[in-house]
Design an enzyme around this catalytic site. Structure first.
Site, PDB file in Angstrom:
ATOM      1  N   LYS A  77     -36.323  42.783 -28.081  1.00  0.00           N
ATOM      2  CA  LYS A  77     -37.692  42.575 -28.548  1.00  0.00           C
ATOM      3  C   LYS A  77     -37.797  41.255 -29.300  1.00  0.00           C
ATOM      4  CE  LYS A  77     -38.864  46.512 -26.880  1.00  0.00           C
ATOM      5  NZ  LYS A  77     -39.604  46.523 -25.609  1.00  0.00           N
ATOM      6  N   ASP A  82     -33.805  47.514 -21.227  1.00  0.00           N
ATOM      7  CA  ASP A  82     -33.852  46.071 -21.028  1.00  0.00           C
ATOM      8  C   ASP A  82     -32.512  45.489 -20.614  1.00  0.00           C
ATOM      9  OD1 ASP A  82     -36.537  46.010 -21.736  1.00  0.00           O
ATOM     10  OD2 ASP A  82     -36.116  45.624 -23.854  1.00  0.00           O
ATOM     11  N   GLU A 112     -32.221  47.523 -26.140  1.00  0.00           N
ATOM     12  CA  GLU A 112     -33.596  47.052 -26.038  1.00  0.00           C
ATOM     13  C   GLU A 112     -33.655  45.655 -26.640  1.00  0.00           C
ATOM     14  OE1 GLU A 112     -36.836  48.441 -24.816  1.00  0.00           O
ATOM     15  OE2 GLU A 112     -35.108  49.094 -23.617  1.00  0.00           O
TER      16      GLU A 112
END
Length: 240
Positions: free
Chosen positions: A106, A73, A104
């Site tokens: 989230k 990401d 990452e």
């Protein structure tokens, strides 16, 4: 005359990040859209506050042996000394030698997301990185030892209660050197950091987004520059 306040400036930076993440969570009706916006918010934070020598992108990472990582990401990479950054069909591919850190992003942190991020991080750390001697006016210096690639996880909320308690510590501890998550932020609750001694910093005080940013910058300072990439190792993939 109104006086400046460094405390207020740092607090406002954290508030800006958390408000954006909270707004995305409230207003975005589709999980993929929520995820895309969360990635963008974290990427904008890093792109806006890291020194210009660092670039930030959603990207794949490759090596000179033709292997590719999973898509990450947020990739923090060097552009000052990196001659190869590929782009194809709006997908960015970065050579492993150029990478400083991968994250990452989230909506929430839980055991599954920790494991997912660890797998993504390992897909980058498992790639081969070259390092050549560095020429200078007095001759050359030996190849730079390969710096560790920082791996992290960035979220807004936590599914655990307490948010940064023993459940998080247990999930983070279940990793080897390639998959270890070094640093992360749960913007609504706190930030955490791990090293060879374990996950010894789990902080739920202060302004987590700002604290995470400053800790990341400090860690990047410690890495100095990326190794000198062996361009000829990549050139071998050219066809006659």
């Amino acid at each position: 005359m109104t006086s400046w306040s460094l405390e207020a400036l740092l607090a406002d930076l954290h508030s800006s990040v958390t408000e954006q993440l909270a707004r995305a969570r409230r207003t975005m009706g589709h999980p993929v859209a929520k995820g895309d916006v969360a990635e963008s918010i974290w990427a904008q934070l890093l792109a806006g506050y890291l020194p210009q020598r660092y670039k930030v992108a959603k990207a794949f990472v490759c090596d000179s042996e033709g292997r590719f990582s999973d898509q990450l990401d947020v990739v923090v990479y060097d552009r000052q000394y990196s001659p190869l950054i590929f782009e194809m069909d709006n997908q960015i591919i970065i050579p492993a030698e150029s990478v400083y850190a991968v994250f990452e992003a989230k909506q929430e942190i839980d055991a599954a997301q920790v494991g997912y991020a660890a797998k993504k991080i390992a897909s980058v750390r498992g790639l081969k990185r070259t390092s050549l001697p560095v020429p200078h006016i007095g001759g050359s210096s030996p190849p730079k030892p390969l710096q560790p690639i920082i791996g992290g996880l960035l979220t807004f909320e936590s599914t655990w209660s307490p948010p940064l308690g023993s459940s998080l510590a247990k999930a983070l501890a279940d990793a080897d050197d390639d998959s270890r998550i070094d640093i992360g932020c749960v913007a609504a609750h706190g930030w955490f950091a791990c090293d060879d001694a374990g996950c010894h910093v789990i902080n739920d005080q202060g302004k987590p987004a700002t604290a995470f940013l400053l800790e990341l910058i400090a860690r990047l300072q410690g890495l100095a520059t990326v190794p000198m990439i062996d361009i000829r190792a990549y050139a071998k993939w050219l066809n006659d």
